[in-house]
Design a protein around this motif. Structure first.
Motif, mmCIF file in Angstrom:
data_model
loop_
_atom_site.group_PDB
_atom_site.id
_atom_site.type_symbol
_atom_site.label_atom_id
_atom_site.label_comp_id
_atom_site.label_asym_id
_atom_site.label_seq_id
_atom_site.Cartn_x
_atom_site.Cartn_y
_atom_site.Cartn_z
ATOM 1 N N ALA A 28 0.872 -1.182 0.000
ATOM 2 C CA ALA A 28 0.000 0.000 0.000
ATOM 3 C C ALA A 28 0.905 1.227 0.000
ATOM 4 O O ALA A 28 1.536 1.515 -1.019
ATOM 5 N N LEU A 33 6.063 -1.944 5.255
ATOM 6 C CA LEU A 33 6.597 -3.099 4.521
ATOM 7 C C LEU A 33 8.003 -2.862 3.957
ATOM 8 O O LEU A 33 8.887 -3.722 4.083
ATOM 9 N N LEU A 56 -10.559 0.643 -3.351
ATOM 10 C CA LEU A 56 -10.026 0.821 -1.994
ATOM 11 C C LEU A 56 -9.995 2.294 -1.583
ATOM 12 O O LEU A 56 -9.544 2.627 -0.497
ATOM 13 N N ALA A 70 -9.824 1.036 2.409
ATOM 14 C CA ALA A 70 -8.568 0.629 3.047
ATOM 15 C C ALA A 70 -7.380 1.389 2.464
ATOM 16 O O ALA A 70 -6.351 1.541 3.121
ATOM 17 N N ALA A 98 3.275 8.185 12.998
ATOM 18 C CA ALA A 98 4.525 8.528 12.304
ATOM 19 C C ALA A 98 4.663 10.046 12.127
ATOM 20 O O ALA A 98 4.377 10.796 13.058
ATOM 21 N N HIS A 102 5.258 10.547 6.196
ATOM 22 C CA HIS A 102 4.754 9.163 6.138
ATOM 23 C C HIS A 102 3.268 9.160 5.800
ATOM 24 O O HIS A 102 2.780 8.337 5.024
ATOM 25 N N ALA A 106 1.096 6.571 3.725
ATOM 26 C CA ALA A 106 0.617 5.508 4.622
ATOM 27 C C ALA A 106 -0.906 5.424 4.569
ATOM 28 O O ALA A 106 -1.588 6.443 4.550
ATOM 29 N N ASN A 111 -2.027 0.486 8.013
ATOM 30 C CA ASN A 111 -1.887 0.745 9.446
ATOM 31 C C ASN A 111 -2.480 -0.408 10.264
ATOM 32 O O ASN A 111 -1.871 -0.866 11.244
ATOM 33 N N ASP A 201 -6.007 -12.699 1.091
ATOM 34 C CA ASP A 201 -7.078 -11.856 1.635
ATOM 35 C C ASP A 201 -6.656 -10.395 1.588
ATOM 36 O O ASP A 201 -5.526 -10.043 1.955
ATOM 37 N N ASP A 228 6.699 8.327 16.420
ATOM 38 C CA ASP A 228 7.015 7.199 17.297
ATOM 39 C C ASP A 228 5.768 6.361 17.587
ATOM 40 O O ASP A 228 4.665 6.883 17.750
HETATM 41 C C1 FAD Z 1 9.545 6.024 11.298
HETATM 42 C C2 FAD Z 1 8.215 5.336 11.361
HETATM 43 C C3 FAD Z 1 7.326 5.692 12.363
HETATM 44 C C4 FAD Z 1 6.091 5.052 12.445
HETATM 45 N N1 FAD Z 1 5.234 5.427 13.441
HETATM 46 C C5 FAD Z 1 4.028 4.836 13.527
HETATM 47 C C6 FAD Z 1 3.122 5.222 14.565
HETATM 48 O O1 FAD Z 1 3.387 6.114 15.360
HETATM 49 N N2 FAD Z 1 1.942 4.566 14.630
HETATM 50 C C7 FAD Z 1 1.588 3.590 13.750
HETATM 51 O O2 FAD Z 1 0.479 3.049 13.866
HETATM 52 N N3 FAD Z 1 2.409 3.224 12.753
HETATM 53 C C8 FAD Z 1 3.618 3.826 12.616
HETATM 54 N N4 FAD Z 1 4.480 3.457 11.605
HETATM 55 C C9 FAD Z 1 4.139 2.313 10.734
HETATM 56 C C10 FAD Z 1 3.488 2.693 9.386
HETATM 57 O O3 FAD Z 1 4.046 3.844 8.857
HETATM 58 C C11 FAD Z 1 1.992 2.924 9.519
HETATM 59 O O4 FAD Z 1 1.404 1.909 10.280
HETATM 60 C C12 FAD Z 1 1.288 3.020 8.161
HETATM 61 O O5 FAD Z 1 -0.058 3.390 8.361
HETATM 62 C C13 FAD Z 1 1.335 1.725 7.361
HETATM 63 O O6 FAD Z 1 0.561 1.921 6.195
HETATM 64 P P1 FAD Z 1 1.148 1.618 4.737
HETATM 65 O O7 FAD Z 1 0.058 1.925 3.773
HETATM 66 O O8 FAD Z 1 2.423 2.321 4.514
HETATM 67 O O9 FAD Z 1 1.378 0.043 4.863
HETATM 68 P P2 FAD Z 1 2.349 -0.903 4.004
HETATM 69 O O10 FAD Z 1 3.733 -0.748 4.502
HETATM 70 O O11 FAD Z 1 2.125 -0.732 2.541
HETATM 71 O O12 FAD Z 1 1.752 -2.319 4.441
HETATM 72 C C14 FAD Z 1 1.860 -2.802 5.759
HETATM 73 C C15 FAD Z 1 1.370 -4.254 5.778
HETATM 74 O O13 FAD Z 1 -0.027 -4.295 5.538
HETATM 75 C C16 FAD Z 1 -0.328 -5.092 4.394
HETATM 76 N N5 FAD Z 1 -1.453 -4.400 3.735
HETATM 77 C C17 FAD Z 1 -1.507 -3.092 3.388
HETATM 78 N N6 FAD Z 1 -2.723 -2.796 2.910
HETATM 79 C C18 FAD Z 1 -3.438 -3.945 2.921
HETATM 80 C C19 FAD Z 1 -4.771 -4.300 2.550
HETATM 81 N N7 FAD Z 1 -5.629 -3.386 2.055
HETATM 82 N N8 FAD Z 1 -5.183 -5.581 2.710
HETATM 83 C C20 FAD Z 1 -4.328 -6.522 3.203
HETATM 84 N N9 FAD Z 1 -3.060 -6.249 3.585
HETATM 85 C C21 FAD Z 1 -2.636 -4.980 3.449
HETATM 86 C C22 FAD Z 1 0.952 -5.129 3.576
HETATM 87 O O14 FAD Z 1 1.036 -6.295 2.772
HETATM 88 C C23 FAD Z 1 1.995 -5.117 4.680
HETATM 89 O O15 FAD Z 1 2.162 -6.422 5.173
HETATM 90 C C24 FAD Z 1 5.720 4.082 11.487
HETATM 91 C C25 FAD Z 1 6.622 3.749 10.468
HETATM 92 C C26 FAD Z 1 7.840 4.372 10.394
HETATM 93 C C27 FAD Z 1 8.784 4.001 9.280
#
Ligand code: FAD
Ligand code: SF4
Length: 319
Positions: A28, A33, A56, A70, A98, A102, A106, A111, A201, A228
């Motif tokens: 995503a 990831l 989505l 999503a 984050a 991000h 994100a 998340n 899924d 954080d």
């Molecule tokens: C420096 C840093 C700080 C962070 N701080 C926080 C924080 O304070 N709080 C927090 O909650 N998170 C934090 N994060 C984690 C992350 O950035 C967030 O959780 C973010 O929302 C993840 O979303 P993404 O779309 O980037 O997920 P991705 O990295 O693209 O995916 C994450 C996982 O979810 C799966 N996935 C994604 N979408 C779907 C879907 N629709 N269906 C099935 N599987 C799916 C992917 O395959 C992967 O396994 C942080 C990350 C970093 C690098």
């Protein structure tokens, strides 16, 4: 980082069909990831980029609920008038995830589906090699609980506790069809297998009921003031009827391998939040959470923080 093939499907059906080939992962925003792939703690041969899937996207206020795709980014969630009107706590919690850069990419789905975290796991390859790896990835033994057959890595997402407190449902599409289930049904108590999802899924949308008379709040404690993860986070939703609490949900994050609703709160419903009420609430929260030494901060400290946050939020919302 390993070599990866990337597919960019245009529909949910195409994405699911592609997932059946090879060691695939949905991509995503990539903010969870991609760092994990770089560190070689999550593996893949194929990434399926779901950021182009129109199914989505979008946030829609329906008669009884708010439907959030999503793939909606956290930045869009924070800025959405519909979210601010019907589930403002969700926008507030998203703003705590984050940093601003991000949140541009994100997503809500990423998340919720993010990996669990542990001091012995979220490290570079060289660090883990020097420490003989661990059971969650490339090793045999858990460094936190060496005799354990399960992993105690922590779930640290910020949106899940809020959505649990708001009683959200999730729509999932997969190779065997589509289903709707309570968000709580997605999670399991094992840091290596914390998502109850079959291969392929895909989380399509989250449905947040719009419930009159409820108020809700979320707080997390973290080491840094920004960018954080929570050491402990608590979301509370409650409904007041005169002097009494008519309904109560408390959910936690950062303290177990799954984000969970604190069970056993029915006994508190119909009561005034007096000392006996708070003592019972403290006990219920303490019993639910099982922080282990999987992150640097002491487990006992995180338990005390969670108990205090729950008490503070109930007092604030009641007042
Ligand atoms: C420096 C840093 C700080 C962070 N701080 C926080 C924080 O304070 N709080 C927090 O909650 N998170 C934090 N994060 C984690 C992350 O950035 C967030 O959780 C973010 O929302 C993840 O979303 P993404 O779309 O980037 O997920 P991705 O990295 O693209 O995916 C994450 C996982 O979810 C799966 N996935 C994604 N979408 C779907 C879907 N629709 N269906 C099935 N599987 C799916 C992917 O395959 C992967 O396994 C942080 C990350 C970093 C690098
Ligand atoms: S809890 Fe144990 S198995 Fe899980 S990531 Fe940490 S050290 Fe590894």
């Amino acid at each position: 980082m390993q070599d990866l093939a990337i597919h960019r499907p245009q529909t949910v059906a195409q994405a699911i069909a592609l997932h059946r080939t090879g060691a695939s992962r949905y991509l995503a925003g990539g903010t969870d990831l991609v760092p994990n792939l770089r560190r070689n703690i999550q593996k893949a041969q194929t990434l399926i980029d779901i950021s182009g899937l129109a199914e989505l996207r979008g946030i829609r206020a329906e008669s009884q609920s708010l439907r959030i795709g999503a793939g909606v980014t956290l930045e869009a969630l924070c800025a959405s008038d519909a979210v601010r009107a019907h589930a403002p706590l969700l926008a507030e919690a998203a703003a705590l995830v984050a940093g601003p850069t991000h949140r541009v990419s994100a997503t809500v789905g990423g998340n919720l589906m993010q990996d669990t975290r542990c001091y012995f796991y979220n490290q570079g390859d060289w660090w883990r090699t020097a420490n003989a790896f661990c059971m969650k990835c490339d090793g045999d033994t858990c460094r936190v609980a060496p005799k354990s057959e399960r992993c105690y890595a922590c779930y640290c997402g910020d949106l899940a506790p809020v959505l649990l407190a708001l009683d959200a449902q999730v729509d999932i599409a997969g190779p065997t069809g589509a289903r709707r289930e309570p968000l709580a049904a997605l999670f399991a108590d094992d840091g290596m297998r914390h998502l109850k999802l079959a291969p392929g899924d895909l989380l399509v949308a989250i449905d947040v009921p719009v419930q009159a008379g409820w108020t809700a709040a979320y707080e997390k404690v973290r080491i840094r003031g920004a960018v954080d993860f929570p050491l402990a986070g608590i979301a509370v939703a409650l409904k007041r009827d005169g002097e009494r609490i008519a309904a109560l949900r408390v959910a936690c994050t950062g303290v177990n391998s799954y984000p969970g609703l604190v069970p056993g709160l029915d006994a508190l419903v119909g009561r005034k939040p007096d000392d006996a009420f708070h003592a019972a609430l403290d006990k219920a929260v303490r019993k639910e959470i099982q922080p282990m030494a999987s992150i640097l901060t002491a487990a006992g400290y995180r338990r005390r923080v969670a108990v205090s946050l729950a008490r503070r939020l109930v007092e604030r919302l009641y007042g």
